[in-house]
Enzyme design. Structure first.
Site, mmCIF file in Angstrom:
data_model
loop_
_atom_site.group_PDB
_atom_site.id
_atom_site.type_symbol
_atom_site.label_atom_id
_atom_site.label_comp_id
_atom_site.label_asym_id
_atom_site.label_seq_id
_atom_site.Cartn_x
_atom_site.Cartn_y
_atom_site.Cartn_z
ATOM 1 N N PHE A 136 0.850 -1.187 0.000
ATOM 2 C CA PHE A 136 0.000 0.000 0.000
ATOM 3 C C PHE A 136 0.884 1.235 0.000
ATOM 4 N N GLY A 137 0.820 2.026 -1.037
ATOM 5 C CA GLY A 137 1.708 3.180 -1.149
ATOM 6 C C GLY A 137 0.984 4.492 -0.918
ATOM 7 N N LEU A 138 1.126 5.015 0.303
ATOM 8 C CA LEU A 138 0.566 6.335 0.602
ATOM 9 C C LEU A 138 1.701 7.308 0.958
ATOM 10 N N THR A 139 2.551 6.913 1.897
ATOM 11 C CA THR A 139 3.617 7.800 2.403
ATOM 12 C C THR A 139 4.650 8.103 1.314
ATOM 13 N N GLY A 144 4.593 12.420 5.077
ATOM 14 C CA GLY A 144 4.290 11.271 5.925
ATOM 15 C C GLY A 144 2.990 11.492 6.673
ATOM 16 N N LEU A 346 13.595 -8.589 33.408
ATOM 17 C CA LEU A 346 14.524 -9.663 33.034
ATOM 18 C C LEU A 346 15.995 -9.290 33.215
ATOM 19 N N GLY A 347 16.247 -8.081 33.693
ATOM 20 C CA GLY A 347 17.642 -7.677 33.875
ATOM 21 C C GLY A 347 18.421 -7.826 32.577
ATOM 22 N N GLU A 371 0.853 4.121 10.473
ATOM 23 C CA GLU A 371 -0.618 4.224 10.571
ATOM 24 C C GLU A 371 -1.018 5.435 11.402
HETATM 25 P P1 TGC Z 1 -8.777 16.087 6.577
HETATM 26 O O1 TGC Z 1 -9.121 17.379 5.909
HETATM 27 O O2 TGC Z 1 -9.021 15.928 8.036
HETATM 28 O O3 TGC Z 1 -9.537 14.876 5.844
HETATM 29 C C1 TGC Z 1 -9.534 14.748 4.423
HETATM 30 C C2 TGC Z 1 -10.745 13.908 4.045
HETATM 31 O O4 TGC Z 1 -10.601 12.595 4.600
HETATM 32 C C3 TGC Z 1 -11.691 12.318 5.503
HETATM 33 N N1 TGC Z 1 -11.125 11.548 6.609
HETATM 34 C C4 TGC Z 1 -11.311 10.236 6.756
HETATM 35 N N2 TGC Z 1 -12.043 9.357 6.053
HETATM 36 C C5 TGC Z 1 -12.037 8.082 6.442
HETATM 37 N N3 TGC Z 1 -11.316 7.652 7.499
HETATM 38 C C6 TGC Z 1 -10.553 8.506 8.242
HETATM 39 N N4 TGC Z 1 -9.822 8.065 9.262
HETATM 40 C C7 TGC Z 1 -10.540 9.872 7.885
HETATM 41 N N5 TGC Z 1 -9.900 10.974 8.358
HETATM 42 C C8 TGC Z 1 -10.275 12.000 7.570
HETATM 43 C C9 TGC Z 1 -12.216 13.669 5.921
HETATM 44 O O5 TGC Z 1 -13.550 13.600 6.329
HETATM 45 C C10 TGC Z 1 -12.048 14.452 4.628
HETATM 46 O O6 TGC Z 1 -13.071 14.059 3.734
HETATM 47 P P2 TGC Z 1 -13.724 15.128 2.707
HETATM 48 O O7 TGC Z 1 -14.791 14.348 2.019
HETATM 49 O O8 TGC Z 1 -14.241 16.252 3.595
HETATM 50 O O9 TGC Z 1 -12.617 15.560 1.814
HETATM 51 O O10 TGC Z 1 -7.284 15.741 6.204
HETATM 52 P P3 TGC Z 1 -5.925 16.440 6.633
HETATM 53 O O11 TGC Z 1 -5.142 16.688 5.383
HETATM 54 O O12 TGC Z 1 -6.174 17.611 7.550
HETATM 55 O O13 TGC Z 1 -5.163 15.273 7.440
HETATM 56 C C11 TGC Z 1 -5.745 14.692 8.529
HETATM 57 C C12 TGC Z 1 -4.799 13.663 9.186
HETATM 58 C C13 TGC Z 1 -3.515 14.307 9.641
HETATM 59 C C14 TGC Z 1 -5.527 13.154 10.421
HETATM 60 C C15 TGC Z 1 -4.523 12.490 8.251
HETATM 61 O O14 TGC Z 1 -3.988 12.868 7.082
HETATM 62 C C16 TGC Z 1 -3.724 11.375 8.884
HETATM 63 O O15 TGC Z 1 -4.319 10.458 9.440
HETATM 64 N N6 TGC Z 1 -2.344 11.391 8.826
HETATM 65 C C17 TGC Z 1 -1.538 10.248 9.233
HETATM 66 C C18 TGC Z 1 -1.026 9.537 8.013
HETATM 67 C C19 TGC Z 1 -1.016 8.043 8.166
HETATM 68 O O16 TGC Z 1 -1.615 7.471 9.057
HETATM 69 N N7 TGC Z 1 -0.346 7.405 7.255
HETATM 70 C C20 TGC Z 1 -0.319 5.959 7.256
HETATM 71 C C21 TGC Z 1 0.309 5.437 6.001
HETATM 72 S S1 TGC Z 1 0.013 3.732 5.753
HETATM 73 C C22 TGC Z 1 0.916 2.967 6.914
HETATM 74 O O17 TGC Z 1 1.512 3.527 7.765
HETATM 75 C C23 TGC Z 1 0.922 1.498 6.819
HETATM 76 S S2 TGC Z 1 1.849 0.713 8.008
HETATM 77 C C24 TGC Z 1 1.472 -0.825 7.518
HETATM 78 C C25 TGC Z 1 1.752 -1.871 8.468
HETATM 79 O O18 TGC Z 1 0.865 -2.197 9.311
HETATM 80 O O19 TGC Z 1 2.840 -2.456 8.324
HETATM 81 P P1 FAD Z 2 6.657 12.919 9.907
HETATM 82 O O1 FAD Z 2 5.302 13.146 9.361
HETATM 83 O O2 FAD Z 2 7.786 13.656 9.282
HETATM 84 O O3 FAD Z 2 6.633 13.246 11.466
HETATM 85 C C1 FAD Z 2 7.832 13.443 12.225
HETATM 86 C C2 FAD Z 2 7.404 13.850 13.640
HETATM 87 O O4 FAD Z 2 6.653 15.079 13.565
HETATM 88 C C3 FAD Z 2 6.506 12.828 14.312
HETATM 89 O O5 FAD Z 2 6.827 12.737 15.672
HETATM 90 C C4 FAD Z 2 5.122 13.423 14.147
HETATM 91 O O6 FAD Z 2 4.237 13.015 15.180
HETATM 92 C C5 FAD Z 2 5.411 14.901 14.228
HETATM 93 N N1 FAD Z 2 4.391 15.711 13.554
HETATM 94 C C6 FAD Z 2 4.067 15.720 12.228
HETATM 95 N N2 FAD Z 2 3.060 16.574 11.988
HETATM 96 C C7 FAD Z 2 2.714 17.085 13.186
HETATM 97 C C8 FAD Z 2 1.708 18.020 13.625
HETATM 98 N N3 FAD Z 2 0.824 18.554 12.754
HETATM 99 N N4 FAD Z 2 1.671 18.345 14.934
HETATM 100 C C9 FAD Z 2 2.526 17.777 15.818
HETATM 101 N N5 FAD Z 2 3.493 16.910 15.486
HETATM 102 C C10 FAD Z 2 3.571 16.559 14.185
HETATM 103 N N6 FAD Z 2 3.423 4.070 4.846
HETATM 104 C C11 FAD Z 2 2.670 3.590 3.818
HETATM 105 O O7 FAD Z 2 2.072 4.347 3.066
HETATM 106 N N7 FAD Z 2 2.578 2.240 3.592
HETATM 107 C C12 FAD Z 2 3.202 1.331 4.376
HETATM 108 O O8 FAD Z 2 3.068 0.113 4.153
HETATM 109 C C13 FAD Z 2 4.019 1.806 5.451
HETATM 110 N N8 FAD Z 2 4.731 0.937 6.204
HETATM 111 C C14 FAD Z 2 5.620 1.413 7.127
HETATM 112 C C15 FAD Z 2 6.488 0.520 7.774
HETATM 113 C C16 FAD Z 2 7.418 0.984 8.688
HETATM 114 C C17 FAD Z 2 8.384 0.038 9.339
HETATM 115 C C18 FAD Z 2 7.447 2.370 9.020
HETATM 116 C C19 FAD Z 2 8.431 2.886 10.044
HETATM 117 C C20 FAD Z 2 6.615 3.254 8.376
HETATM 118 C C21 FAD Z 2 5.699 2.798 7.421
HETATM 119 N N9 FAD Z 2 4.881 3.682 6.680
HETATM 120 C C22 FAD Z 2 4.096 3.215 5.654
HETATM 121 C C23 FAD Z 2 5.037 5.113 6.860
HETATM 122 C C24 FAD Z 2 4.347 5.692 8.097
HETATM 123 O O9 FAD Z 2 2.952 5.725 7.926
HETATM 124 C C25 FAD Z 2 4.908 7.094 8.339
HETATM 125 O O10 FAD Z 2 6.242 6.913 8.788
HETATM 126 C C26 FAD Z 2 4.107 7.885 9.353
HETATM 127 O O11 FAD Z 2 2.847 8.227 8.840
HETATM 128 C C27 FAD Z 2 4.832 9.175 9.793
HETATM 129 O O12 FAD Z 2 5.361 9.865 8.717
HETATM 130 P P2 FAD Z 2 6.916 10.352 8.740
HETATM 131 O O13 FAD Z 2 7.744 9.184 9.100
HETATM 132 O O14 FAD Z 2 7.169 11.040 7.454
HETATM 133 O O15 FAD Z 2 7.001 11.363 9.940
#
Ligand code: TGC
Ligand code: FAD
Length: 392
Positions: A136-139, A144, A346-347, A371
């Protein structure tokens, strides 16, 4: 590594809240982890190699698409069963749970939810059986926590799309057969595209030197003028809400998974404390060690209740994104704190690969970051309760 003697803590008799099916699904996953994961996982983590031999077993315990309907090859289970499977997998290793989370919630879920019937039929059964693996490519390198700023883009070239850009930190990327990739069209609207290995201009270099999640493969996705057939666009949802909707499902699984890692650390520390003698007594007899263990079981029990209630609400279609976010943040934070405390019980032995605790602790550093970071989830709760976004 020591033999796996895990005994699951259930201080509040939560088993009473589970159906026979929940217990059957959980026990099957638990047995599989004991038999097939525990004996090999420490070596895989030390070698920084994803153990591909686990793929068929993951498919057999229903870890690929637990809640996807059976007609598409999924297990057709409810959300609590899904959570319990994730708990058991992460009890073994967060990287194993990660592989299943990505396949189920970040690849199969968007194809099922946002794809058309032809896409469901083409991809889902092969993903459920593990014949094909997905990522899944989002980041992106510069986006991030703020995925809405992404620059990966595609242009309409008549009979195909042309995809350019790069994704970073992508779980399963180095060996995935397909990638669900989020990119902007010429109007700046985010869409999901299915990119297949072998498409010209598509490469997936592995990311090395990780101290965390070493048994999970992580990599980049690079798109250099990749021609994407038009039928590979997910037609039924666009905008940032589409990928974030997948994250809801994956974050829910992590809220359960983190409990598994915490249970393993607690169980290991409890057993060790009862056996390890110092000052002619088991260290479990010292008040400071009892405090650590008592706090651990309390926090695990609270996290179990949170996850269970969230599962009930997910089954009823009532859980909000903010509620999922709270559970992901709380339970991962709980697990990482327990790992740190358990390691101390566990030291010196706690720093070795003889026990699973240090591996869990290092893994959880990724889990607390991906996530959505701990901070981002705090701000999601803050936004939910105040009605004011701290992001923009
Ligand atoms: P914002 O303006 O709040 O929202 C944009 C639109 O998205 C809707 N929305 C959601 N919809 C469904 N589920 C959610 N959780 C939603 N959160 C928001 C929202 O209603 C809006 O819709 P519309 O129709 O009004 O356009 O967006 P923002 O740009 O202000 O950002 C909000 C923020 C920071 C919370 C969000 O971008 C965020 O969650 N950032 C964190 C990024 C993240 O979690 N990345 C994960 C990448 S994948 C990964 O890490 C996989 S690890 C895999 C593994 O398990 O190994
Ligand atoms: P940044 O966004 O640069 O954040 C750096 C620091 O700044 C963090 O402490 C954060 O909390 C803080 N910060 C950022 N914005 C704010 C704010 N507004 N206010 C306060 N603090 C803030 N992504 C995918 O798409 N697909 C995957 O399969 C996937 N797998 C992953 C696997 C691993 C092992 C890891 C480590 C990451 C993976 N990711 C994946 C990416 C992951 O989702 C991102 O690393 C994560 O969302 C954070 O982004 P970043 O690392 O760029 O940190």
């Amino acid at each position: 590594m020591k033999p796996d003697l895990f005994q699951a803590p259930d201080y509040y008799n939560l088993d009473d809240l589970l159906t026979d099916e929940h217990k059957m699904v959980r026990d099957a996953a638990r047995e599989w982890v004991k038999r097939d994961v525990s004996p090999i996982i420490e070596a895989a983590a030390q070698d920084a190699k994803f153990p591909k031999s686990l793929i068929s077993g993951l498919a057999e315990v229903g870890a690929f698409g637990p809640y996807i309907p059976e007609e598409y090859g999924g297990a057709g289970l409810d959300q609590i069963s899904y959570g319990l499977i994730m708990q058991e997998l992460e009890r073994g290793d967060s990287g194993v749970r990660s592989t299943a989370s990505v396949q189920s919630s970040l690849v199969m879920y968007p194809i099922y939810k946002y794809g058309n019937e032809a896409q469901r039929k083409k991809y889902l059964p092969k993903l459920a059986s593990g014949e094909w693996m997905g990522c899944f490519g989002l980041t992106e390198p510069d986006h991030g926590s703020n995925p809405g700023g992404m620059t990966t883009n595609f242009k309409d070239k008549g009979d195909h799309y042309l995809l350019n850009g790069a994704k970073l930190w992508i779980s399963n990327a180095p060996f995935a057969d397909i990638a669900v990739v989020w990119a902007k069209n010429e109007e700046g609207r985010i869409h999901g595209l299915i990119v297949e290995r072998g498409m010209e201009g598509f490469s997936t270099p592995e990311t090395h030197n990780k101290w965390s999640l070493r048994a999970s493969a992580t990599g980049e996705l690079i798109f250099d003028n990749v021609k994407i057939p038009k039928e590979n666009l997910l037609p039924n949802k666009s905008g940032l809400g589409a990928p974030l909707g997948c994250l809801d499902s994956a974050r829910f699984g992590i809220a359960w998974g983190a409990i598994g890692a915490a249970m393993d650390c607690y169980d290991t520390a409890l057993r060790y404390a009862k056996e390890r003698m110092q000052f002619d007594k088991p260290i479990a007899s010292f008040q400071l060690q009892q405090k650590k263990l008592a706090e651990m079981i309390t926090e695990i029990t609270k996290a179990q209740l949170l996850a269970w209630r969230l599962g009930v609400m997910r089954n009823e279609g009532k859980a909000t994104s903010a509620q999922i976010s709270m559970a992901k943040r709380n339970n991962v934070d709980m697990a990482i704190k327990i790992a740190r405390e358990a390691r101390q019980v566990l030291g010196a032995m706690g720093i070795t690969g003889e026990y699973s605790i240090m591996r869990h602790m290092m893994n959880l550093e990724s889990v607390i970051t991906y996530e959505g970071t701990h901070d981002i989830h705090l701000l999601i709760t803050g936004m939910d309760i105040t009605g004011i976004s701290a992001f923009n």
